[in-house]
Motif scaffolding. Structure first.
Motif, PDB file in Angstrom:
ATOM      1  N   ILE A   1       0.908  -1.238   0.058  1.00 60.62           N
ATOM      2  CA  ILE A   1      -0.162  -0.059  -0.182  1.00 60.62           C
ATOM      3  C   ILE A   1       0.883   1.126  -0.142  1.00 60.62           C
ATOM      4  O   ILE A   1       1.750   1.497   0.792  1.00 60.62           O
ATOM      5  N   VAL A   2       0.668   2.180  -0.893  1.00 65.61           N
ATOM      6  CA  VAL A   2       1.504   3.436  -1.019  1.00 65.61           C
ATOM      7  C   VAL A   2       0.628   4.263  -0.391  1.00 65.61           C
ATOM      8  O   VAL A   2      -0.345   4.919  -0.625  1.00 65.61           O
ATOM      9  N   LEU A   3       1.424   5.310   0.598  1.00 69.96           N
ATOM     10  CA  LEU A   3       0.625   6.327   1.414  1.00 69.96           C
ATOM     11  C   LEU A   3       1.458   7.555   1.131  1.00 69.96           C
ATOM     12  O   LEU A   3       2.726   7.391   1.166  1.00 69.96           O
ATOM     13  N   LYS A   4       0.674   8.566   0.952  1.00 71.03           N
ATOM     14  CA  LYS A   4       1.440  10.061   0.770  1.00 71.03           C
ATOM     15  C   LYS A   4       1.961  10.383   1.977  1.00 71.03           C
ATOM     16  O   LYS A   4       1.263  10.539   3.116  1.00 71.03           O
ATOM     17  N   LYS A   5       3.112  11.150   2.069  1.00 74.25           N
ATOM     18  CA  LYS A   5       3.828  11.760   3.251  1.00 74.25           C
ATOM     19  C   LYS A   5       3.445  13.193   3.162  1.00 74.25           C
ATOM     20  O   LYS A   5       3.161  13.634   4.296  1.00 74.25           O
ATOM     21  N   LYS A   6       3.166  13.866   2.159  1.00 73.97           N
ATOM     22  CA  LYS A   6       2.973  15.076   1.851  1.00 73.97           C
ATOM     23  C   LYS A   6       1.664  15.250   0.818  1.00 73.97           C
ATOM     24  O   LYS A   6       1.234  14.291   0.353  1.00 73.97           O
ATOM     25  N   ALA A   7       0.779  16.292   1.211  1.00 73.51           N
ATOM     26  CA  ALA A   7      -0.443  16.369   0.489  1.00 73.51           C
ATOM     27  C   ALA A   7      -0.276  16.517  -1.216  1.00 73.51           C
ATOM     28  O   ALA A   7      -1.051  15.966  -1.906  1.00 73.51           O
ATOM     29  N   LYS A   8       0.852  17.355  -1.704  1.00 73.18           N
ATOM     30  CA  LYS A   8       1.052  17.304  -3.019  1.00 73.18           C
ATOM     31  C   LYS A   8       2.290  16.482  -3.380  1.00 73.18           C
ATOM     32  O   LYS A   8       3.335  17.084  -3.929  1.00 73.18           O
ATOM     33  N   ALA A   9       2.048  15.100  -3.071  1.00 69.70           N
ATOM     34  CA  ALA A   9       3.450  14.256  -3.404  1.00 69.70           C
ATOM     35  C   ALA A   9       3.451  13.787  -4.776  1.00 69.70           C
ATOM     36  O   ALA A   9       2.432  13.703  -5.326  1.00 69.70           O
ATOM     37  N   THR A  10       4.712  14.147  -5.343  1.00 69.27           N
ATOM     38  CA  THR A  10       5.044  14.000  -6.805  1.00 69.27           C
ATOM     39  C   THR A  10       6.212  13.131  -6.903  1.00 69.27           C
ATOM     40  O   THR A  10       6.519  12.587  -8.042  1.00 69.27           O
ATOM     41  N   ARG A  11       7.122  13.235  -6.163  1.00 67.57           N
ATOM     42  CA  ARG A  11       8.251  12.173  -6.136  1.00 67.57           C
ATOM     43  C   ARG A  11       8.238  10.965  -5.323  1.00 67.57           C
ATOM     44  O   ARG A  11       7.267  10.818  -4.366  1.00 67.57           O
ATOM     45  N   CYS A  12       8.948  10.047  -5.499  1.00 71.33           N
ATOM     46  CA  CYS A  12       8.804   8.770  -4.730  1.00 71.33           C
ATOM     47  C   CYS A  12       9.316   8.810  -3.419  1.00 71.33           C
ATOM     48  O   CYS A  12       8.692   8.490  -2.512  1.00 71.33           O
ATOM     49  N   SER A  13      10.024   9.912  -3.144  1.00 67.26           N
ATOM     50  CA  SER A  13      10.434  10.127  -1.635  1.00 67.26           C
ATOM     51  C   SER A  13       9.261  10.814  -0.800  1.00 67.26           C
ATOM     52  O   SER A  13       9.393  10.886   0.397  1.00 67.26           O
ATOM     53  N   ASP A  14       8.034  11.227  -1.573  1.00 72.55           N
ATOM     54  CA  ASP A  14       7.105  12.014  -1.048  1.00 72.55           C
ATOM     55  C   ASP A  14       6.172  10.932  -0.374  1.00 72.55           C
ATOM     56  O   ASP A  14       4.998  11.236  -0.003  1.00 72.55           O
ATOM     57  N   HIS A  15       6.439   9.542  -0.747  1.00 73.62           N
ATOM     58  CA  HIS A  15       5.396   8.443  -0.292  1.00 73.62           C
ATOM     59  C   HIS A  15       6.002   7.616   0.593  1.00 73.62           C
ATOM     60  O   HIS A  15       7.329   7.606   0.700  1.00 73.62           O
ATOM     61  N   ARG A  16       5.446   6.654   1.227  1.00 68.58           N
ATOM     62  CA  ARG A  16       5.782   5.552   1.980  1.00 68.58           C
ATOM     63  C   ARG A  16       4.926   4.425   1.820  1.00 68.58           C
ATOM     64  O   ARG A  16       3.877   4.626   1.315  1.00 68.58           O
ATOM     65  N   THR A  17       5.705   3.070   1.733  1.00 64.77           N
ATOM     66  CA  THR A  17       4.840   1.979   1.705  1.00 64.77           C
ATOM     67  C   THR A  17       4.532   1.091   2.695  1.00 64.77           C
ATOM     68  O   THR A  17       5.719   1.179   3.782  1.00 64.77           O
ATOM     69  N   ILE A  18       3.641   0.505   3.117  1.00 67.52           N
ATOM     70  CA  ILE A  18       3.586  -0.511   3.969  1.00 67.52           C
ATOM     71  C   ILE A  18       2.935  -1.746   3.289  1.00 67.52           C
ATOM     72  O   ILE A  18       2.397  -1.762   2.209  1.00 67.52           O
ATOM     73  N   SER A  19       3.697  -2.762   3.818  1.00 66.47           N
ATOM     74  CA  SER A  19       3.219  -4.101   3.265  1.00 66.47           C
ATOM     75  C   SER A  19       2.139  -4.891   4.271  1.00 66.47           C
ATOM     76  O   SER A  19       2.297  -4.908   5.580  1.00 66.47           O
ATOM     77  N   LEU A  20       1.181  -5.667   3.708  1.00 66.82           N
ATOM     78  CA  LEU A  20       0.357  -6.353   4.605  1.00 66.82           C
ATOM     79  C   LEU A  20       0.439  -7.886   4.111  1.00 66.82           C
ATOM     80  O   LEU A  20       0.406  -8.244   3.038  1.00 66.82           O
TER      81      LEU A  20
END
Length: 52
Positions: free
Chosen positions: A18-37
């Motif tokens: 699951i990809v979650l945004k770290k920032k409201a206007k996330a455009t780069r990969c570093s602006d997201h974080r992932t979790i695994s289920l």
């Protein structure tokens, strides 16, 4: 079961990412974080293997 076929059950090897945004206007990969289920049973097996 693993003992009968020599293969891991499918739910042990499948992971949902699951990809979650770290920032409201996330455009780069570093602006997201992932979790695994993973399946609960797979999590238990992973803990057992980690201890060995």
């Amino acid at each position: 079961m693993y003992e009968e076929t020599g293969e891991w059950p499918k739910d042990f090897t499948e992971v949902t990412m699951i990809v979650l945004k770290k920032k409201a206007k996330a455009t780069r990969c570093s602006d997201h974080r992932t979790i695994s289920l993973i399946a609960h049973t797979a999590k238990i097996i992973a803990k057992i293997l980690k201890r060995r």
